[in-house]
Scaffold this motif. Sequence first.
Motif, PDB file in Angstrom:
ATOM      1  N   ALA A  55      -7.150 -14.774  14.474  1.00  0.00           N
ATOM      2  CA  ALA A  55      -7.689 -15.826  14.874  1.00  0.00           C
ATOM      3  C   ALA A  55      -7.172 -15.956  16.678  1.00  0.00           C
ATOM      4  O   ALA A  55      -7.909 -15.393  17.394  1.00  0.00           O
ATOM      5  N   VAL A  56      -5.800 -15.441  16.726  1.00  0.00           N
ATOM      6  CA  VAL A  56      -5.390 -14.603  17.783  1.00  0.00           C
ATOM      7  C   VAL A  56      -5.625 -13.611  18.588  1.00  0.00           C
ATOM      8  O   VAL A  56      -6.493 -13.287  19.516  1.00  0.00           O
ATOM      9  N   LEU A  57      -5.419 -12.288  17.851  1.00  0.00           N
ATOM     10  CA  LEU A  57      -6.007 -11.436  17.670  1.00  0.00           C
ATOM     11  C   LEU A  57      -7.583 -11.135  18.254  1.00  0.00           C
ATOM     12  O   LEU A  57      -7.915 -10.184  18.894  1.00  0.00           O
TER      13      LEU A  57
ATOM     14  N   ASP B 188     -12.267  -5.275  22.602  1.00  0.00           N
ATOM     15  CA  ASP B 188     -13.074  -3.738  23.234  1.00  0.00           C
ATOM     16  C   ASP B 188     -11.724  -2.318  22.748  1.00  0.00           C
ATOM     17  O   ASP B 188     -11.660  -1.996  23.620  1.00  0.00           O
ATOM     18  N   ARG B 189     -10.927  -3.223  21.792  1.00  0.00           N
ATOM     19  CA  ARG B 189      -9.796  -1.517  21.545  1.00  0.00           C
ATOM     20  C   ARG B 189     -10.461  -0.650  20.998  1.00  0.00           C
ATOM     21  O   ARG B 189     -11.388  -1.268  19.714  1.00  0.00           O
ATOM     22  N   ARG B 190     -10.364   0.020  21.009  1.00  0.00           N
ATOM     23  CA  ARG B 190     -10.502   1.620  19.722  1.00  0.00           C
ATOM     24  C   ARG B 190      -9.927   1.505  18.942  1.00  0.00           C
ATOM     25  O   ARG B 190     -10.220   2.405  17.997  1.00  0.00           O
ATOM     26  N   ARG B 191      -8.483   1.717  19.138  1.00  0.00           N
ATOM     27  CA  ARG B 191      -7.398   2.757  18.488  1.00  0.00           C
ATOM     28  C   ARG B 191      -6.367   1.431  18.977  1.00  0.00           C
ATOM     29  O   ARG B 191      -5.142   1.327  19.374  1.00  0.00           O
ATOM     30  N   VAL B 192      -5.984   1.503  17.175  1.00  0.00           N
ATOM     31  CA  VAL B 192      -5.545   0.301  17.282  1.00  0.00           C
ATOM     32  C   VAL B 192      -3.772   0.833  16.645  1.00  0.00           C
ATOM     33  O   VAL B 192      -4.438   1.547  15.211  1.00  0.00           O
ATOM     34  N   LEU B 193      -2.334   0.989  16.854  1.00  0.00           N
ATOM     35  CA  LEU B 193      -1.611   1.110  16.280  1.00  0.00           C
ATOM     36  C   LEU B 193      -0.574   0.213  15.642  1.00  0.00           C
ATOM     37  O   LEU B 193      -0.578  -1.212  17.013  1.00  0.00           O
ATOM     38  N   GLU B 194      -0.782  -0.581  13.969  1.00  0.00           N
ATOM     39  CA  GLU B 194       0.293  -1.565  13.659  1.00  0.00           C
ATOM     40  C   GLU B 194       1.809  -0.897  13.581  1.00  0.00           C
ATOM     41  O   GLU B 194       1.816  -0.137  12.838  1.00  0.00           O
ATOM     42  N   LEU B 195       2.759  -1.406  14.161  1.00  0.00           N
ATOM     43  CA  LEU B 195       4.522  -0.678  13.939  1.00  0.00           C
ATOM     44  C   LEU B 195       4.561  -1.490  13.102  1.00  0.00           C
ATOM     45  O   LEU B 195       4.249  -3.140  12.883  1.00  0.00           O
ATOM     46  N   GLY B 196       4.988  -0.866  11.729  1.00  0.00           N
ATOM     47  CA  GLY B 196       5.541  -1.933  10.351  1.00  0.00           C
ATOM     48  C   GLY B 196       5.067  -2.750   9.538  1.00  0.00           C
ATOM     49  O   GLY B 196       5.052  -3.478   9.970  1.00  0.00           O
ATOM     50  N   SER B 197       4.436  -1.841   9.278  1.00  0.00           N
ATOM     51  CA  SER B 197       2.651  -2.351   8.516  1.00  0.00           C
ATOM     52  C   SER B 197       3.467  -3.379   7.322  1.00  0.00           C
ATOM     53  O   SER B 197       2.348  -3.752   6.782  1.00  0.00           O
ATOM     54  N   GLY B 198       4.600  -2.422   6.517  1.00  0.00           N
ATOM     55  CA  GLY B 198       5.092  -3.232   5.192  1.00  0.00           C
ATOM     56  C   GLY B 198       4.360  -3.129   4.234  1.00  0.00           C
ATOM     57  O   GLY B 198       4.498  -2.215   4.281  1.00  0.00           O
ATOM     58  N   THR B 199       3.970  -3.994   3.787  1.00  0.00           N
ATOM     59  CA  THR B 199       2.973  -4.064   1.785  1.00  0.00           C
ATOM     60  C   THR B 199       1.271  -3.466   2.900  1.00  0.00           C
ATOM     61  O   THR B 199       1.127  -2.549   1.660  1.00  0.00           O
ATOM     62  N   GLY B 200       0.832  -3.223   3.890  1.00  0.00           N
ATOM     63  CA  GLY B 200      -0.195  -2.638   4.255  1.00  0.00           C
ATOM     64  C   GLY B 200      -1.252  -4.079   4.292  1.00  0.00           C
ATOM     65  O   GLY B 200      -2.386  -3.550   4.268  1.00  0.00           O
ATOM     66  N   GLN B 201      -1.279  -5.738   3.919  1.00  0.00           N
ATOM     67  CA  GLN B 201      -2.247  -6.346   3.775  1.00  0.00           C
ATOM     68  C   GLN B 201      -2.236  -6.993   5.189  1.00  0.00           C
ATOM     69  O   GLN B 201      -3.485  -7.346   4.922  1.00  0.00           O
ATOM     70  N   HIS B 202      -1.677  -6.885   5.953  1.00  0.00           N
ATOM     71  CA  HIS B 202      -2.098  -7.333   7.248  1.00  0.00           C
ATOM     72  C   HIS B 202      -3.296  -6.158   7.738  1.00  0.00           C
ATOM     73  O   HIS B 202      -4.506  -6.413   8.349  1.00  0.00           O
ATOM     74  N   ALA B 203      -2.542  -5.040   7.458  1.00  0.00           N
ATOM     75  CA  ALA B 203      -4.385  -3.572   8.301  1.00  0.00           C
ATOM     76  C   ALA B 203      -5.099  -4.258   7.342  1.00  0.00           C
ATOM     77  O   ALA B 203      -6.494  -4.560   7.921  1.00  0.00           O
ATOM     78  N   VAL B 204      -5.259  -4.575   5.577  1.00  0.00           N
ATOM     79  CA  VAL B 204      -6.589  -4.837   5.413  1.00  0.00           C
ATOM     80  C   VAL B 204      -7.261  -6.105   5.782  1.00  0.00           C
ATOM     81  O   VAL B 204      -8.698  -5.854   5.353  1.00  0.00           O
ATOM     82  N   HIS B 205      -7.104  -7.092   5.971  1.00  0.00           N
ATOM     83  CA  HIS B 205      -7.209  -7.691   6.628  1.00  0.00           C
ATOM     84  C   HIS B 205      -7.714  -8.101   7.755  1.00  0.00           C
ATOM     85  O   HIS B 205      -9.173  -8.291   8.208  1.00  0.00           O
ATOM     86  N   PHE B 206      -6.743  -7.244   8.905  1.00  0.00           N
ATOM     87  CA  PHE B 206      -7.392  -7.467   9.991  1.00  0.00           C
ATOM     88  C   PHE B 206      -8.544  -6.608  10.405  1.00  0.00           C
ATOM     89  O   PHE B 206      -9.667  -6.089  11.012  1.00  0.00           O
ATOM     90  N   ALA B 207      -8.330  -5.149  10.085  1.00  0.00           N
ATOM     91  CA  ALA B 207      -9.144  -3.925  10.296  1.00  0.00           C
ATOM     92  C   ALA B 207     -10.663  -3.982  10.239  1.00  0.00           C
ATOM     93  O   ALA B 207     -11.448  -3.967  10.838  1.00  0.00           O
ATOM     94  N   PRO B 208     -11.246  -4.982   9.181  1.00  0.00           N
ATOM     95  CA  PRO B 208     -12.861  -5.232   8.385  1.00  0.00           C
ATOM     96  C   PRO B 208     -12.865  -5.940  10.372  1.00  0.00           C
ATOM     97  O   PRO B 208     -14.274  -6.597  10.377  1.00  0.00           O
ATOM     98  N   ALA B 209     -12.765  -6.993  10.794  1.00  0.00           N
ATOM     99  CA  ALA B 209     -12.384  -7.717  11.903  1.00  0.00           C
ATOM    100  C   ALA B 209     -13.006  -6.981  13.149  1.00  0.00           C
ATOM    101  O   ALA B 209     -13.389  -7.276  14.107  1.00  0.00           O
TER     102      ALA B 209
END
Length: 199
Positions: free
Chosen positions: A20-22, A28-49
Amino acid sequence: MTSSKPFAPACERNQGPILAVLREYFPDRRRVLELGSGTGQHAVHFAPAFPDALWQTSDVEENLSGIRMWLDEAALPNLPPPLTLDVTGKWPDARFDAIFSANSLHIMPWPAVEQFFSGVGRVLEPGGILAVYGPFNYHGAYTSDSNRDFDGWLKQRSALSGIRDFEAVDRLAQNIDCRLVKDHTMPANNRLLVWRRQS
């Protein structure tokens, strides 16, 4: 979900409030680096948004196989394979216009936190957004009894880890020309700190 795929209950709980905050800062961002992705859960939840953004996961080598499981199952076009990235080692040559990290600074020794920001300074473009989620102290004080207990647990695991002071972290951000945009209050006594790198 297969039994071998890693799962973090905290990710499941916090991903909605974080997204909700992101949504305020990443459209308008085009290249996002996630540092310390852990399990990968955040990435698969955030990327479709953010379908127009490449969401690049990264972590230390031993966590990459679990991240790949989540990414392979999601099969999203904007989720490339994860990068091996230890903040104390070599950083990618690529540049990014946004960087996100969750629950990472309190599990690193302080010199690694300093190297985290130094590395961000090398790869975050001018005008880029840095968003960091987790617990923080203010003026050396805990914001809740649960954070005090959590800090004690962290220090039992490793004397070099612990909840970081907001003021010290913000100084590191300022040193790489990042200025605080907003300090967001989050559930469970966490914060989401958002900085923008100056042009």
